[in-house]
Design a protein around this motif. Sequence first.
Motif: not given
Length: 313
Positions: A154-157, A298-301, A304-306
């Motif tokens: 997701x971060x890469x995308x 996904x990046x919004x949800x 915190x994990x990121x």
Amino acid sequence: MDDGPVDPGRRAHYGDFYQYGDFYQHERTGEPVGVVYGNCQAESVRVALSTSPTFPVRLVRIPPVHELTADDLPHLTSLLRDAVVLAAQPVRDDYRDLPLGTAQVSALLPPGARVVRWPVVRHHGLHPFNAIVRHPSDRSLDPPLVPYHDVRTLAEAAGLDWKPDLSPRNLRRVARQSVDDLAARETAAGVDVRVSDLLLPAGAAAAHTINHPGNEILVALALRLQEALGVPTDARDPGRTLLDSVHAPLLPEVVDALDLDAPPRAHWLVGGRELDDEVVRRAQLDWYREHPLWVEAGTARLAQRLRLLAAVR
């Protein structure tokens, strides 16, 4: 009861559920019945409870809540009106625009029926990169190959300048946060039986994926449900692996950080077959190009994990 347009295979798999309202079967058995209600975990909990030689209720197999349709409502209503036990996960009112909320189905029970609530079990401590992401435009849509997203992909995308910190200290912190998150959800939902305290002691046996707990957790949950119902606590392992369809990779860094008694595994297991994680990554990157809304969601949800997983620079 009108059979309705139900697929024959589905009707065969959930035979007791679809036949329960038929007069001949109800009159013939005459035994008390109960329901384990919730997502895909519910059937495995039902199986674990059904290993009990003394459990006083026949637990009828029903479809998971996300597969129930309007055509299923008469069958569900017929069953619940006779049920003396309902073991249910928290489900919001009018789930999928149907009266499938836990409070709504509980209202169908006869007077004196017992209701015991247990949590939706999610644990990303063993699989810190994996996640489930939904978007309002299609809540049933999953990425290709496996029904899980990966925060790295997701971060890469999303084009984020992000790298993970896989140090033992950080991975232990992520695992602890996963347990704390579940404990907070248990408190907020007011469940009668908790599971969060079982996850870290279970080690690698805690989960196959973030939402597929292992047998050790499922059997322990069944024992706690028995205790909450005031019946003998004699559920046992059914002798086969439950929720066995998908197993996520297990990173060597996670094995070391959490001192797991299990070998690392670089690949997925899907239906018992190995699937290379790099193949999954490439397929999902291609999918994100066609589904950018899931990248945003996904990046919004998972913000915190990121942050928890981000390497300090």
